[in-house]
Design a protein around this motif. Structure first.
Motif, PDB file in Angstrom:
ATOM      1  N   ASN A  89      32.431  17.375   6.711  1.00 30.76           N
ATOM      2  CA  ASN A  89      31.465  16.308   6.977  1.00 30.76           C
ATOM      3  C   ASN A  89      31.031  15.669   5.665  1.00 30.76           C
ATOM      4  OD1 ASN A  89      29.426  14.624   7.829  1.00 30.76           O
ATOM      5  ND2 ASN A  89      28.131  16.237   8.674  1.00 30.76           N
ATOM      6  N   PRO A  90      31.380  14.381   5.430  1.00 33.14           N
ATOM      7  CA  PRO A  90      30.997  13.739   4.168  1.00 33.14           C
ATOM      8  C   PRO A  90      29.629  13.080   4.196  1.00 33.14           C
ATOM      9  CG  PRO A  90      32.425  12.288   5.398  1.00 33.14           C
ATOM     10  CD  PRO A  90      32.262  13.524   6.251  1.00 33.14           C
ATOM     11  N   THR A  91      28.920  13.145   5.318  1.00 29.28           N
ATOM     12  CA  THR A  91      27.615  12.503   5.394  1.00 29.28           C
ATOM     13  C   THR A  91      26.571  13.323   4.652  1.00 29.28           C
ATOM     14  OG1 THR A  91      27.041  13.605   7.470  1.00 29.28           O
ATOM     15  CG2 THR A  91      28.271  11.533   7.629  1.00 29.28           C
ATOM     16  N   ALA A  92      25.338  12.815   4.663  1.00 27.24           N
ATOM     17  CA  ALA A  92      24.271  13.474   3.909  1.00 27.24           C
ATOM     18  C   ALA A  92      24.022  14.894   4.385  1.00 27.24           C
ATOM     19  CB  ALA A  92      22.986  12.650   4.008  1.00 27.24           C
ATOM     20  N   SER A  93      24.187  15.156   5.680  1.00 32.21           N
ATOM     21  CA  SER A  93      23.910  16.495   6.213  1.00 32.21           C
ATOM     22  C   SER A  93      25.109  17.434   6.134  1.00 32.21           C
ATOM     23  CB  SER A  93      23.459  16.390   7.670  1.00 32.21           C
ATOM     24  OG  SER A  93      24.486  15.803   8.461  1.00 32.21           O
ATOM     25  N   GLY A  94      26.267  16.928   5.695  1.00 31.66           N
ATOM     26  CA  GLY A  94      27.456  17.761   5.618  1.00 31.66           C
ATOM     27  C   GLY A  94      27.510  18.587   4.345  1.00 31.66           C
ATOM     28  N   ALA A  95      28.601  19.373   4.215  1.00 28.46           N
ATOM     29  CA  ALA A  95      28.780  20.244   3.046  1.00 28.46           C
ATOM     30  C   ALA A  95      30.145  20.028   2.409  1.00 28.46           C
ATOM     31  CB  ALA A  95      28.595  21.703   3.445  1.00 28.46           C
ATOM     32  N   GLN A  96      30.683  18.827   2.537  1.00 35.59           N
ATOM     33  CA  GLN A  96      32.015  18.560   1.995  1.00 35.59           C
ATOM     34  C   GLN A  96      32.027  18.616   0.465  1.00 35.59           C
ATOM     35  OE1 GLN A  96      33.950  14.531   2.013  1.00 35.59           O
ATOM     36  NE2 GLN A  96      35.205  15.473   3.634  1.00 35.59           N
ATOM     37  N   ALA A  97      30.943  18.237  -0.180  1.00 35.38           N
ATOM     38  CA  ALA A  97      30.916  18.220  -1.647  1.00 35.38           C
ATOM     39  C   ALA A  97      31.136  19.616  -2.215  1.00 35.38           C
ATOM     40  CB  ALA A  97      29.580  17.646  -2.125  1.00 35.38           C
ATOM     41  N   VAL A  98      30.491  20.622  -1.645  1.00 38.59           N
ATOM     42  CA  VAL A  98      30.649  21.992  -2.139  1.00 38.59           C
ATOM     43  C   VAL A  98      32.090  22.462  -1.952  1.00 38.59           C
ATOM     44  CG1 VAL A  98      29.893  24.379  -1.833  1.00 38.59           C
ATOM     45  CG2 VAL A  98      28.240  22.513  -1.691  1.00 38.59           C
ATOM     46  N   ALA A  99      32.680  22.154  -0.784  1.00 44.26           N
ATOM     47  CA  ALA A  99      34.066  22.569  -0.534  1.00 44.26           C
ATOM     48  C   ALA A  99      35.023  21.915  -1.523  1.00 44.26           C
ATOM     49  CB  ALA A  99      34.443  22.222   0.903  1.00 44.26           C
ATOM     50  N   ARG A 100      34.819  20.622  -1.809  1.00 43.14           N
ATOM     51  CA  ARG A 100      35.716  19.944  -2.748  1.00 43.14           C
ATOM     52  C   ARG A 100      35.577  20.500  -4.157  1.00 43.14           C
ATOM     53  NH1 ARG A 100      37.378  19.180   1.358  1.00 43.14           N
ATOM     54  NH2 ARG A 100      37.836  17.244   2.480  1.00 43.14           N
ATOM     55  N   VAL A 101      34.378  20.793  -4.593  1.00 39.20           N
ATOM     56  CA  VAL A 101      34.178  21.330  -5.942  1.00 39.20           C
ATOM     57  C   VAL A 101      34.815  22.708  -6.066  1.00 39.20           C
ATOM     58  CG1 VAL A 101      32.440  22.118  -7.609  1.00 39.20           C
ATOM     59  CG2 VAL A 101      32.114  19.967  -6.385  1.00 39.20           C
ATOM     60  N   LEU A 102      34.694  23.536  -5.048  1.00 45.30           N
ATOM     61  CA  LEU A 102      35.319  24.855  -5.086  1.00 45.30           C
ATOM     62  C   LEU A 102      36.844  24.727  -5.174  1.00 45.30           C
ATOM     63  CD1 LEU A 102      33.173  26.730  -2.415  1.00 45.30           C
ATOM     64  CD2 LEU A 102      33.279  27.256  -4.858  1.00 45.30           C
ATOM     65  N   GLU A 103      37.429  23.779  -4.447  1.00 41.26           N
ATOM     66  CA  GLU A 103      38.871  23.570  -4.544  1.00 41.26           C
ATOM     67  C   GLU A 103      39.277  23.116  -5.938  1.00 41.26           C
ATOM     68  OE1 GLU A 103      39.625  20.794  -1.453  1.00 41.26           O
ATOM     69  OE2 GLU A 103      39.882  22.332   0.104  1.00 41.26           O
ATOM     70  N   GLN A 104      38.456  22.270  -6.553  1.00 49.31           N
ATOM     71  CA  GLN A 104      38.760  21.831  -7.909  1.00 49.31           C
ATOM     72  C   GLN A 104      38.671  22.971  -8.911  1.00 49.31           C
ATOM     73  OE1 GLN A 104      36.081  18.588  -8.693  1.00 49.31           O
ATOM     74  NE2 GLN A 104      36.981  17.244  -7.119  1.00 49.31           N
ATOM     75  N   GLN A 105      37.860  23.967  -8.626  1.00 51.38           N
ATOM     76  CA  GLN A 105      37.733  25.126  -9.519  1.00 51.38           C
ATOM     77  C   GLN A 105      38.783  26.195  -9.226  1.00 51.38           C
ATOM     78  OE1 GLN A 105      33.704  26.504  -9.272  1.00 51.38           O
ATOM     79  NE2 GLN A 105      32.862  24.771 -10.426  1.00 51.38           N
ATOM     80  N   GLY A 106      39.700  25.924  -8.335  1.00 54.67           N
ATOM     81  CA  GLY A 106      40.794  26.852  -8.074  1.00 54.67           C
ATOM     82  C   GLY A 106      40.591  27.779  -6.901  1.00 54.67           C
ATOM     83  N   VAL A 107      39.509  27.612  -6.149  1.00 57.90           N
ATOM     84  CA  VAL A 107      39.265  28.446  -4.967  1.00 57.90           C
ATOM     85  C   VAL A 107      39.939  27.791  -3.767  1.00 57.90           C
ATOM     86  CG1 VAL A 107      37.524  29.455  -3.455  1.00 57.90           C
ATOM     87  CG2 VAL A 107      37.084  29.281  -5.912  1.00 57.90           C
ATOM     88  N   ARG A 108      40.755  28.531  -3.059  1.00 53.83           N
ATOM     89  CA  ARG A 108      41.424  28.000  -1.876  1.00 53.83           C
ATOM     90  C   ARG A 108      40.480  28.100  -0.683  1.00 53.83           C
ATOM     91  NH1 ARG A 108      45.222  30.089   1.959  1.00 53.83           N
ATOM     92  NH2 ARG A 108      45.124  32.132   0.923  1.00 53.83           N
TER      93      ARG A 108
END
Length: 444
Positions: A89-108
């Motif tokens: 969910n990319p909206t204000a109430s979603g948590a997509q930002a955390v998931a994307r940052v974790l993927e960028q740090q190498g977490v699958r």
């Protein structure tokens, strides 16, 4: 002698009538026909132009649809949900930002929607499992979650209520407590590397307490917003964070939310993001309200609003009072006159005189503030009345009226309590005297 030649005189003649087919032979008419035919040619030309433009618009619309579909297929479907705290969910109430940052740090990051996908994903010792929507958990799905993640390296739960901790960690007590600002600054944290001294959270909704905890932070009176527990026989190492705001896209950058959450979820190279589904809850484990569709509440609210709108629209408007003419106008004195005619016809002067005297006595006692004597109080024949009290009421009325009008007491007593008249003339005189007496008393 030649006779004068007379030139023939031309008399005005009416033009001959022409048939329908003869009109085309007249020059003037031919010009008019060509003028009329010209617009037809232009009209046919404009009709062809309109058809050409219509086909052009259709072609442009088809090309636009094909372009949009192509871009959609190439770019992918994008976000498929608006569920709060969902990793897609990319909206204000979603948590997509955390998931994307974790993927960028190498977490699958692997999203598991429902219990079936969670079991299929598998949770081994190198996996962190996170649950962000505990409101969708019931007793059965919470127990299944504990079993499915018992071999995981860590289980992180955000905003767990007491109904979840009761089955997931029986030794933990959860309380609802909202905090923000200076109350959420990390001081005196113990047993955890996820939170560092001086870091803070933006908001929190729950606090936890357990005697078996091996790490805690943001503690107030023994209850902590961050609480970690060691592995047990039933569950993996458990981390409870009593804040759902820490993961939302609009607040993850506030305070130290991102740093605390990324450390808590980045311990292992693999993260399974579990999204509970109500479809996994058996009917026996659901309340009647949970079985209702989610659209029922908003639908009923819409129906109520529409119903109220119809009432306001079609309801009766209350305006000023409108006088309605009566079919028959009855004078107020007509009843009195009719009763008088009945008394006269019956020749019951005694009854009429008694009614006049009683009415006068009633009005005078009300005006003078005295008790009303009975119809036969002056004779002592009132049933159920004290004769002495009745006589006192009569004497009091006569004395007060005599004092007010100035007439003798005997005259006032004769008018109010005297014998009935014998004739109609005497009855008329009694009525006149009673009216005069009442007026004199009221003028005093």
């Amino acid at each position: 002698m030649t006779s004068p030649t007379t030139s023939p005189t031309t008399s005005p003649t009416t033009p001959p009538r022409l048939g329908l087919w003869d009109r085309s032979q007249v020059p003037g008419e031919r010009a008019d026909a060509s003028a009329i035919a010209a617009p037809d040619a232009h009209g046919s030309e404009s009709g062809g132009s309109r058809r050409w433009r219509r086909w052009l618009l259709v072609a442009v619309a088809i090309a636009a649809v094909v372009t949009v579909v192509t871009l959609f297929v190439v770019a992918g479907p994008g976000s498929s949900t608006t569920i709060p705290l969902d990793p897609d969910n990319p909206t204000a109430s979603g948590a997509q930002a955390v998931a994307r940052v974790l993927e960028q740090q190498g977490v699958r990051v692997q999203v598991a929607r429902g219990q079936t996908e969670l079991d299929r994903a598998g949770a081994d010792g190198d996996t962190t499992v996170v649950v962000t929507r505990t409101a969708e958990l019931a007793e059965s799905t919470t127990r299944d979650l504990a079993v499915s993640t018992s071999g995981a390296g860590r289980l992180v739960v955000l905003g767990a209520e007491s109904s979840v901790t009761r089955y997931l960690a029986p030794g933990v007590s959860a309380t609802s407590q909202r905090r923000s600002g200076d109350d959420l600054v990390a001081t005196g944290c113990s047993g955890t590397d996820d939170v560092r001294g001086g870091e803070s959270l933006s908001r929190s909704q729950f606090e936890y307490q357990s005697a078996s905890a091996n790490g805690s932070c943001f503690t107030h009176d023994g209850h902590s917003v961050y609480l970690s527990l060691p592995r047990s026989a039933q569950t993996a190492p458990l981390v409870l964070i009593g804040s759902t705001s820490i993961a939302t896209n609009d607040q993850v950058t506030d305070a130290s939310n991102a740093a605390v959450l990324l450390r808590a979820l980045g311990h292992f190279p693999r993260l399974v993001w579990y999204v509970p589904s109500r479809a996994d809850i058996p009917a026996s484990d659901q309340s009647p309200a949970a079985l209702l569709p989610r659209w029922l509440g908003p639908g009923l609210l819409l129906v109520v609003i529409a119903f109220v709108g119809v009432i306001v629209w079609r309801g009766r408007r209350l305006g000023r009072l409108v006088p309605e003419p009566l079919p028959v106008v009855v004078r107020a004195v007509e009843t009195t006159e009719s009763r008088g005619r009945l008394y006269r016809r019956a020749r019951d002067s005694t009854r009429a005189a008694a009614v006049l005297q009683q009415a006068t006595r009633t009005r005078l006692t009300a005006y003078l503030g005295l008790p009303v004597p009975g119809p036969r109080a002056h004779t002592g024949a009132d049933s159920g009345a004290d004769p002495w009290a009745a006589r006192a009421a009569v004497d009091g009325l006569v004395a007060a009226a005599s004092l007010a009008c100035g007439r003798p007491t005997a005259e006032v007593g004769a008018l109010l309590f005297g014998p009935p008249p014998a004739t109609d003339d005497h009855l008329l005189g009694l009525a006149i005297e009673l009216v005069a007496l009442e007026k004199e008393v009221r003028r005093s």
